[in-house]
Design an enzyme around this catalytic site. Sequence first.
Site, short mmCIF file in Angstrom:
data_model
loop_
_atom_site.label_atom_id
_atom_site.label_comp_id
_atom_site.label_asym_id
_atom_site.label_seq_id
_atom_site.Cartn_x
_atom_site.Cartn_y
_atom_site.Cartn_z
N ASP A 269 0.61 -1.16 0.11
CA ASP A 269 -0.07 0.10 -0.02
C ASP A 269 0.89 1.25 0.04
O ASP A 269 2.07 1.39 -0.07
CB ASP A 269 -1.04 -0.04 1.08
CG ASP A 269 -2.32 0.60 0.88
OD1 ASP A 269 -2.47 1.42 0.07
OD2 ASP A 269 -3.38 0.23 1.76
N ASP B 241 -10.07 3.57 -3.53
CA ASP B 241 -10.72 2.57 -2.94
C ASP B 241 -11.97 2.31 -3.62
O ASP B 241 -12.72 3.17 -3.83
CB ASP B 241 -10.64 2.38 -1.55
CG ASP B 241 -9.61 2.28 -1.14
OD1 ASP B 241 -8.39 2.00 -1.55
OD2 ASP B 241 -9.47 2.11 0.38
C1 GLA Z 1 -5.94 1.42 1.42
C2 GLA Z 1 -5.97 0.34 0.27
C3 GLA Z 1 -7.18 -0.63 0.66
C4 GLA Z 1 -6.93 -1.34 2.02
C5 GLA Z 1 -6.68 -0.21 3.08
C6 GLA Z 1 -6.10 -1.09 4.42
O1 GLA Z 1 -6.98 2.44 1.43
O2 GLA Z 1 -6.28 1.07 -0.92
O3 GLA Z 1 -7.31 -1.46 -0.29
O4 GLA Z 1 -5.72 -2.17 1.95
O5 GLA Z 1 -5.59 0.70 2.58
O6 GLA Z 1 -5.86 -0.02 5.32
#
Ligand code: GLA
Length: 431
Positions: A154, A209
């Site tokens: 990430d 996301d």
């Molecule tokens: C980010 C990623 C998500 C998830 C969260 C976890 O937002 O894009 O897919 O992994 O972190 O904290």
Amino acid sequence: MMSLKVSLSMFMTLFGLICIINETNGLDNGLGRTPPMGWNSWNRFNCTIDENLIKQTADALVDYGLRDIGYKYLNIDDCWMGERDEQGYIHASNITFPGGIIALADYTHSKGLLFGIYSDAGYRTCAGRIGSLGFEDVDAITYASWGIDYLKYDNCYNESIPERQRYEIMRDMLNATKRPIFYSICEWGVSQPFLWANEVGNSWRTTGDIHLGWESILDILQQQHKITQYAGPGGWNDPDMLQVGNGNLTIDEQKSHFSLWAALKAPLLLGFDIRYPPTDVLGIVNNTEIIAINQDPLGKSVNIAQSTKRMDVWTGELSDGYVALLFNKAETSITINLNFTAHLNVQGELSIRDLWEHEDKGAYNDSYSREVPKHGIVVLKLTGGTKIKEYPDFIDQYSDAALSEFVIKYGVFVLLLIVIVFQYYIRYFCK
Ligand code: GLA
């Protein structure tokens, strides 16, 4: 007059620069020849995960037959970490994962599955746990020694260090372990990863996301059509994990989401509680004819062939034919027409199979129409016909991405060439 020596040395500098620009170490794991399939904890469980949930999920993947149709990766997302020890080695939380990750990976492997983990190319993860920035070497060694098969990496708390730089460090550390670990880059599309991530990871997130709602799916979808050309064996566009089965979406919406992601050659990572799968949801994610589109060895993503406010036609090539998706974005059912020449670049007779009805529809010339329910989709596999020209070239959708790729790759080269030509011009014509 500029001496031959100076010209030569400028040429050599130029040549050297081109070499530097093109030089990459490359990803060296041989994985992801087709998009990865499996399950990830985040969309349904966020941080409320523990080792029992993961073990039960491993059991469910096997018991419901999902492993055997391709869902092989069992991936824990954020929040599994505890602290680093004095040597810098990361440990799992001893509250939620008291048995440790090795035991969990062993359990997963004993079920014939692969095991994935999550970390962050920053000093903290997005949920505020410990990240890997500055600890890439020990973390990669740790993951390999635990038997990890997949790393989602990430982008939170990244100290504004350029994405490519941080993601390449972890790639090199993973390469150095010699364990093939699928490397999933999750920088949310912020630095046009489709232009560089193919040499760094096996997949790259293309957007922020996904949320649980129809608007989020449409929003992500409309960001995909310009970059479909970048997906291919070894490196895939990742429009984020599936929300199928998590509520809030109608059955037609879930079928559309699943079909479009499959045909875009996205990783198919389930995100619902598969310990208690609703029958209608299982009926969607175990459609092996749609999965076969995703796993087709040619590895070409579908492309948008026509798009209006109310509908999209997405089409693409398969190793043994073509696929067409008639997608209804409108609030009522509508009829969508597939025109073989305009949408597929193919003429002649095509045999058509409906991949949701699991039915051969016969052979057609020129076109084929279907009524599609609100927010629903018809997915067709087509065989036969003759390709009119190289596929696809009927929509100019890549121009801006292609232009920035050219500027990044050859901008310095072009600039230096202009300087040299300009110098010669001054010398010979402006005396
Ligand atoms: C980010 C990623 C998500 C998830 C969260 C976890 O937002 O894009 O897919 O992994 O972190 O904290």
